[in-house]
Design a protein around this motif. Structure first.
Motif, PDB file in Angstrom:
ATOM      1  N   LYS A  47       0.836  -1.210   0.000  1.00 57.98           N
ATOM      2  CA  LYS A  47       0.000   0.000   0.000  1.00 57.98           C
ATOM      3  C   LYS A  47       0.870   1.259   0.000  1.00 57.98           C
ATOM      4  N   LEU A  48       1.889   1.267   0.857  1.00 61.53           N
ATOM      5  CA  LEU A  48       2.747   2.458   0.962  1.00 61.53           C
ATOM      6  C   LEU A  48       3.477   2.727  -0.354  1.00 61.53           C
ATOM      7  N   TYR A  49       4.048   1.686  -0.943  1.00 60.79           N
ATOM      8  CA  TYR A  49       4.748   1.866  -2.223  1.00 60.79           C
ATOM      9  C   TYR A  49       3.781   2.361  -3.305  1.00 60.79           C
ATOM     10  N   LEU A  50       2.598   1.755  -3.358  1.00 59.58           N
ATOM     11  CA  LEU A  50       1.689   2.067  -4.460  1.00 59.58           C
ATOM     12  C   LEU A  50       1.056   3.441  -4.310  1.00 59.58           C
ATOM     13  N   GLU A  51       0.693   3.801  -3.082  1.00 56.13           N
ATOM     14  CA  GLU A  51       0.005   5.087  -2.925  1.00 56.13           C
ATOM     15  C   GLU A  51       0.957   6.241  -3.235  1.00 56.13           C
ATOM     16  N   ASN A  52       2.252   6.018  -3.074  1.00 56.87           N
ATOM     17  CA  ASN A  52       3.208   7.067  -3.414  1.00 56.87           C
ATOM     18  C   ASN A  52       3.359   7.245  -4.916  1.00 56.87           C
ATOM     19  N   GLN A  53       2.833   6.292  -5.680  1.00 60.79           N
ATOM     20  CA  GLN A  53       2.832   6.482  -7.135  1.00 60.79           C
ATOM     21  C   GLN A  53       1.392   6.580  -7.655  1.00 60.79           C
ATOM     22  N   ASP A  54       0.487   6.885  -6.745  1.00 63.04           N
ATOM     23  CA  ASP A  54      -0.930   7.080  -7.105  1.00 63.04           C
ATOM     24  C   ASP A  54      -1.546   5.874  -7.797  1.00 63.04           C
ATOM     25  N   VAL A  55      -1.111   4.697  -7.438  1.00 64.81           N
ATOM     26  CA  VAL A  55      -1.714   3.471  -7.959  1.00 64.81           C
ATOM     27  C   VAL A  55      -2.859   3.074  -7.022  1.00 64.81           C
ATOM     28  N   GLN A  56      -4.002   2.711  -7.598  1.00 63.47           N
ATOM     29  CA  GLN A  56      -5.154   2.320  -6.792  1.00 63.47           C
ATOM     30  C   GLN A  56      -5.067   0.835  -6.427  1.00 63.47           C
ATOM     31  N   ILE A  57      -5.667   0.498  -5.302  1.00 61.46           N
ATOM     32  CA  ILE A  57      -5.693  -0.901  -4.874  1.00 61.46           C
ATOM     33  C   ILE A  57      -7.139  -1.324  -4.659  1.00 61.46           C
ATOM     34  N   ALA A  58      -7.485  -2.496  -5.187  1.00 56.39           N
ATOM     35  CA  ALA A  58      -8.783  -3.108  -4.867  1.00 56.39           C
ATOM     36  C   ALA A  58      -8.494  -4.399  -4.105  1.00 56.39           C
ATOM     37  N   TYR A  59      -9.258  -4.642  -3.051  1.00 56.03           N
ATOM     38  CA  TYR A  59      -9.007  -5.821  -2.221  1.00 56.03           C
ATOM     39  C   TYR A  59     -10.056  -6.894  -2.477  1.00 56.03           C
ATOM     40  N   LEU A  60      -9.597  -8.116  -2.572  1.00 56.80           N
ATOM     41  CA  LEU A  60     -10.514  -9.244  -2.691  1.00 56.80           C
ATOM     42  C   LEU A  60     -10.758  -9.805  -1.301  1.00 56.80           C
ATOM     43  N   PRO A  61     -12.001  -9.806  -0.829  1.00 52.96           N
ATOM     44  CA  PRO A  61     -12.275 -10.362   0.500  1.00 52.96           C
ATOM     45  C   PRO A  61     -12.118 -11.884   0.478  1.00 52.96           C
ATOM     46  N   TYR A  62     -12.039 -12.467   1.669  1.00 57.87           N
ATOM     47  CA  TYR A  62     -11.954 -13.927   1.690  1.00 57.87           C
ATOM     48  C   TYR A  62     -13.260 -14.533   2.190  1.00 57.87           C
ATOM     49  N   ASP A  63     -13.422 -15.769   1.843  1.00 59.56           N
ATOM     50  CA  ASP A  63     -14.592 -16.539   2.233  1.00 59.56           C
ATOM     51  C   ASP A  63     -14.354 -17.054   3.653  1.00 59.56           C
ATOM     52  N   GLY A  64     -15.230 -16.685   4.585  1.00 60.09           N
ATOM     53  CA  GLY A  64     -15.035 -17.031   5.986  1.00 60.09           C
ATOM     54  C   GLY A  64     -15.082 -18.520   6.253  1.00 60.09           C
ATOM     55  N   GLN A  65     -15.617 -19.252   5.301  1.00 66.20           N
ATOM     56  CA  GLN A  65     -15.730 -20.700   5.501  1.00 66.20           C
ATOM     57  C   GLN A  65     -14.462 -21.432   5.032  1.00 66.20           C
ATOM     58  N   THR A  66     -13.976 -21.074   3.847  1.00 61.33           N
ATOM     59  CA  THR A  66     -12.782 -21.753   3.322  1.00 61.33           C
ATOM     60  C   THR A  66     -11.491 -21.088   3.786  1.00 61.33           C
ATOM     61  N   GLY A  67     -11.540 -19.785   4.040  1.00 59.06           N
ATOM     62  CA  GLY A  67     -10.307 -19.058   4.339  1.00 59.06           C
ATOM     63  C   GLY A  67      -9.549 -18.665   3.086  1.00 59.06           C
ATOM     64  N   LEU A  68     -10.202 -18.799   1.947  1.00 60.32           N
ATOM     65  CA  LEU A  68      -9.575 -18.471   0.659  1.00 60.32           C
ATOM     66  C   LEU A  68     -10.242 -17.245   0.050  1.00 60.32           C
ATOM     67  N   ILE A  69      -9.586 -16.654  -0.941  1.00 59.18           N
ATOM     68  CA  ILE A  69     -10.177 -15.544  -1.692  1.00 59.18           C
ATOM     69  C   ILE A  69     -11.581 -15.944  -2.126  1.00 59.18           C
ATOM     70  N   ASP A  70     -12.523 -15.036  -1.902  1.00 64.40           N
ATOM     71  CA  ASP A  70     -13.911 -15.308  -2.236  1.00 64.40           C
ATOM     72  C   ASP A  70     -14.106 -15.253  -3.751  1.00 64.40           C
ATOM     73  N   ALA A  71     -14.418 -16.395  -4.352  1.00 63.01           N
ATOM     74  CA  ALA A  71     -14.535 -16.464  -5.815  1.00 63.01           C
ATOM     75  C   ALA A  71     -15.624 -15.525  -6.337  1.00 63.01           C
ATOM     76  N   GLN A  72     -16.662 -15.313  -5.526  1.00 63.92           N
ATOM     77  CA  GLN A  72     -17.749 -14.404  -5.935  1.00 63.92           C
ATOM     78  C   GLN A  72     -17.216 -12.990  -6.187  1.00 63.92           C
ATOM     79  N   ALA A  73     -16.249 -12.626  -5.358  1.00 59.54           N
ATOM     80  CA  ALA A  73     -15.742 -11.251  -5.411  1.00 59.54           C
ATOM     81  C   ALA A  73     -15.046 -10.957  -6.733  1.00 59.54           C
ATOM     82  N   LEU A  74     -14.595 -11.989  -7.420  1.00 56.77           N
ATOM     83  CA  LEU A  74     -13.899 -11.771  -8.686  1.00 56.77           C
ATOM     84  C   LEU A  74     -14.819 -11.112  -9.710  1.00 56.77           C
ATOM     85  N   GLU A  75     -16.127 -11.361  -9.544  1.00 58.73           N
ATOM     86  CA  GLU A  75     -17.073 -10.827 -10.519  1.00 58.73           C
ATOM     87  C   GLU A  75     -17.222  -9.316 -10.404  1.00 58.73           C
ATOM     88  N   GLY A  76     -16.903  -8.787  -9.240  1.00 61.00           N
ATOM     89  CA  GLY A  76     -17.085  -7.355  -9.032  1.00 61.00           C
ATOM     90  C   GLY A  76     -15.922  -6.495  -9.497  1.00 61.00           C
TER      91      GLY A  76
END
Lengths: 486, 447
Positions: B171-200
């Motif tokens: 975050k620190l490196y990217l915000e200093n070059q004005d790069v935006q970050i989008a976060y993928l939430p995780y699935d509370g059941q599997t503990g993995l990246i929530d596949a649904q979130a990829l659609e957004g």
């Protein structure tokens, strides 16, 4: 005396079935891997790592080491790199399990000694720089620059002056300065040097303005010269609301003599692997802490160590820019710098700089009749000659550098700073005996003579090294960057 | 001063040569009013013996892992370290050299770095690795910046299952070059990246997507599908990996990764309160190679045709390109990279696989044991490698203090990352069944 040696690659020493290390037997019931991890996650081909015994590994690296120069092997007058002796006791004390074998997330109560060390070192570096607060997080000088520039940027933004996006950098500066600026989105404004080798003050006055974020300066600069106008420079930059950044690459000249804070600097980075003698390791690990003024302290990266009563605790500065690296920086590296400061004490540190500067002046004066000296004044811990007289004879600075290798020396820094034609930058450091300096001077003089008598012997140098001159353009044109199984 | 060899007589000789009477004259160009007229306010110098005592006293205030048994990981791992390593890296020719600017007298550092690059390329399944970065987190930050430059896009997609400290650094490196970050939430059941979130995600704007494998919770992400998704839209796929796990897990190169980074502490480097470690950085394809940050060693020949090694592709670097360089990095973590290379060589093809398997087997065993304790459960269902999360209605910070008294360093409490009652355990090949059983018994008594 020719010692041509090629060591096979470790991969070429491999014998199927051989191994160099045995793990303790697996003492838990073994389950088939595919019952634990689904097939689609499993590696299909084992990595082709070498299969060698421990002795073969030891021999391989011992043979490789013998192809390499280091401070322990011989004189290493590499300008701006401060290749001084690395005290061995500093290796010993930082290898104690109480430092080497502690986990960064242990409860604070179980690492009070480590926190105390960090606290003390942060204080000492602030004292040496004449500034207020320190972070030990940056992993190297360039990383320190990045930290310092981010802090400056955050400070301006906090004050509603986020439009300041110009960083002034002298034309003699290290390449990292402009590269670090680019990493925070700053525009570089180059400041010319005057004929004394310092910042051209009149030019500076015209270059500063409402968009000035600051000025990055190495002082003594990369010519090894102290900028006498530093207080004027500082005032010019501060008057327009800019901040002063001190590139500490050359701090070996000023310990206990003058503090960057007193020169007007707001941020300082140290290269602990230079000034404070942590070993350079073949190109790292270094350590690049920054110390900052009181106004900038709230913006430092976190965590920093604070003292609460008789306990040491991690804390995050109020307006911290965030985190620049995992954990707390190169702890085992900066612990050696802490040892260095304690080994020297205040008088010892001043003596370091005094003798480093004396050595450099002595060498400069004994070489200036055979190599052109672009600026004739007292230098600080290093000096820059030019190979322009030799160039007229068809010998380039790179040839002089290569010939020095035949004498058993590392070459000086060459072709830097960019403002000197055929530059040769020599930094002897304080830890070399006078006899070594005299021998090196004689070698440089002999090479100057050879440039007149037998220039071919220079242009074909080195002759007595493990390999002769290497074809760099071929390496770049047809890159071979890894071993591949044939 | 014990490290300054100049004698009084020699000093006088030098002063005479310079035609000055005291060293102070050499500093006359420093304005008088800013020169220090007193000593720095630092402690008086210690002799070698006093220094050793001081450090021993400080060290004794720390509880080290030679005196307690650790189940803590989260980015710093307690693996066995072969003795040979310290003897090699302690050699002055490696320890006291600098960046190999003069190749003819630096073949030791250059060749060993070339071998290091080859080893990293081999375990990651990539074409090329650089000579090292500061650590895994900064390597990832630089990888994201490189992806932005390569794609001319300014959006980076990060998983929330990435190590929280790595998230902060990126975050620190990217915000200093004005790069935006989008976060993928995780699935509370599997503990993995929530596949649904990829659609957004608007993938056509994304420079790169990052996956950490295993993720912060020790779980195995479905990396391949992320890679496919980003490649459909012309972005880059970055994998942040654990180098020990690669002995068991599919090589990132096989999963279509464009850039692979990771932290090399676990390859034979001391834990050292978190540093120095090294970051490794690998990529494939000549276009990306020429955008890579950091130093790279290449093979060439000398004037007589002998094989030799040099720093190469330097037109990417700051000392030539200045503000147009791919990064400002120069000094990196060469000696730690040497450690990593020695480690991989001495373990070798079989030993490396064995370490990975032992970690996996022991972590699996330990997890089963811990789960026999009433009140503790496994919150996530995805398969794991060397680390796993356990949940229970307890204060893990407090339990850790009690465990420490009994000679054990427990797992990392995750309440600091917003997961109260969760703890992250790590098990390496260095743990024995007896240690795990004793720990389980102790923990049972504390819950």
């Amino acid at each position: 005396m020719t010692t041509k040696r090629v060591v096979p690659l470790i991969f070429e020493r491999s014998t199927p079935g051989r191994r160099g290390y045995r793990l303790p037997a697996l003492d838990v019931p073994e389950v088939s891997i595919d019952q634990l991890i689904p097939q689609e996650h499993l590696r299909t081909q084992p990595a082709e790592l070498p299969e060698v015994s421990e002795l073969e590994v030891i021999r391989h690296y011992t043979q490789l080491s013998r192809l390499n120069h280091g401070v322990d092997v011989g004189f290493y007058p590499l300008g701006s790199c401060t290749m001084k002796y690395n005290p061995r006791v500093h290796e010993d004390v930082t290898s104690l399990p109480g430092f080497a074998a502690i986990h960064p997330y242990q409860p604070e109560s179980s690492v009070q000694g480590a926190l105390e060390l960090m606290y003390n070192l942060s204080e000492y570096l602030a004292i040496i720089s004449g500034l207020e607060a320190t972070t030990l997080q940056p992993a190297a000088g360039a990383h320190g620059e990045l930290a310092g520039l981010m802090v400056i940027k955050a400070f301006h933004a906090h004050n509603g002056e986020g439009h300041r996006n110009e960083m002034l950098i002298p034309d003699s500066a290290h390449g990292t300065n402009p590269a670090s600026c680019a990493m925070v989105g700053y525009k570089v404004v180059e400041v010319p040097s005057d004929d004394r080798g310092g910042v051209d003050v009149e030019a500076l006055k015209k270059l500063v303005g409402p968009n000035t974020a600051g000025l990055m300066l190495t002082n003594p600069n990369t010519l090894g010269l102290f900028d006498e106008n530093i207080c004027t420079i500082s005032q010019i930059v501060h008057d327009v609301g800019g901040l002063l950044y001190y590139d500490g690459a050359n701090a070996n000249a000023i310990l206990g003599i003058v503090r960057p804070g007193d020169m007007g600097f707001d941020v300082v980075h140290y290269n602990l692997h230079k000034t404070f003698s942590t070993p350079h390791g073949g190109g790292g690990p270094g350590s690049g802490p920054i110390s900052v003024s009181k106004d900038l302290a709230p913006f430092l990266p976190g965590p920093v160590v604070r003292k609460e009563g008789d306990k040491y605790v991690f804390a995050t500065p109020e307006h911290s820019i965030g985190r620049l690296k995992s954990f707390y920086g190169n702890f085992l590296v900066y612990a050696k710098a802490y040892a260095y400061i304690l080994s020297h004490g205040p008088q010892g540190l001043r003596e370091v700089s005094e003798i480093a500067v004396l050595h450099a002046n002595y060498m400069m004066r004994r070489l200036q009749d055979v190599y052109y000296l672009p600026v004739d004044r007292h230098c600080k811990h290093e000096f820059v000659l030019s190979g322009m007289w030799q160039k007229e004879l068809g010998v380039r600075t790179t040839d002089i550098a290569k010939r020095l290798l035949d004498y058993g020396y590392h070459a000086p820094t060459v072709y830097f700073p960019l403002i000197v034609d055929e530059a040769i930058m020599i930094e002897p450091t304080e830890t070399e005996p006078k006899s070594t300096l005299d021998e090196f001077i004689e070698a440089m003089r002999a090479i100057a003579q050879e440039a007149k008598d037998n220039p071919e012997n220079l242009t074909s140098a080195p002759h007595h090294t493990p390999v002769t001159r290497l074809d760099e353009s071929r390496a770049a044109r047809q890159p071979i960057l890894r071993w591949q199984k044939s | 001063m014990r490290y300054i060899p100049l004698t009084q007589a020699e000093k006088q000789e030098m002063l005479d040569t310079l035609g000055i009477s005291s060293v102070q004259e050499l500093f006359d160009d420093i304005p008088q009013h800013i020169r220090l007229d007193t000593d720095l306010d630092l402690p008086e110098a210690l002799t070698e013996a006093e220094l050793v005592k001081h450090f021993q006293a400080l060290a004794q205030k720390n509880t080290d892992l030679n005196s307690v048994v650790s189940f803590m990981g989260a980015g710093a791992y307690d693996h066995l370290i072969p003795s040979a390593i310290k003897h090699i890296v302690g050699r002055g020719e490696f320890l006291t050299a600098y960046t190999p600017y003069q190749a003819e007298i630096s073949q030791g550092v250059l060749q060993s770095t070339f071998e290091y690059q080859s080893l990293i390329a081999e375990i990651t399944g990539m074409e090329v690795a650089n000579a090292s970065m500061y650590d895994g987190a900064t390597a990832l930050a630089e990888a994201c910046l490189m992806a932005c430059a390569a794609t001319r896009r300014e959006l980076v997609v990060l998983p929330s299952t990435l190590h929280p400290e790595w998230q902060e650094v990126v975050k620190l490196y990217l915000e200093n070059q004005d790069v935006q970050i989008a976060y993928l939430p995780y699935d509370g059941q599997t503990g993995l990246i929530d596949a649904q979130a990829l659609e957004g995600v608007n993938w056509s704007e994304v420079a790169c997507v990052v996956v950490q494998q295993p993720n912060f919770f020790g779980l195995l992400e479905n990396a391949a599908c992320l890679g496919e998704r980003i490649h459909e839209h012309g972005g880059l796929f970055i994998m942040a990996v654990d180098p020990i796990s690669l002995s068991v897990l599919k090589a990132p190169g096989e999963l279509g990764a464009d850039i692979v980074v990771g932290d090399g502490q676990s390859l034979g480097n001391a834990m050292g309160f978190g540093g120095p470690s090294l970051g490794f950085f690998a990529t494939s394809g000549s276009k990306l190679v020429r955008r890579m940050p950091g130093r790279v060693v290449g093979e060439t020949v000398d004037t007589e045709g002998r094989r030799g090694f040099v720093l190469t592709l330097q037109t990417r670097e700051q000392h030539i390109r200045r503000e147009k360089a791919t990064s400002n990095i120069c000094s990196n973590q060469a000696l730690n990279a040497l450690v990593a290379a020695i480690y991989l060589n001495i373990l070798g093809k079989e030993g490396y696989q064995e370490v990975g398997n032992h970690c996996l087997q022991k972590a699996h065993y330990f997890k089963q044991q811990i789960l026999t304790i009433d009140g503790l459960s496994s919150p996530f269902s995805a398969p794991s490698f060397r680390e796993f999360v356990i949940q229970g209605d307890v204060d893990w910070e407090e339990i850790n203090l009690k465990l420490l008294e009994k000679g054990f360093l427990g797992g990392l409490p995750l309440d600091r990352y917003g997961l109260p009652g969760h703890v992250l355990f790590s098990v390496t090949e260095a743990r024995t069944k007896e240690e795990m059983d004793t720990f389980t018994t102790l923990l049972r008594g504390l819950i």
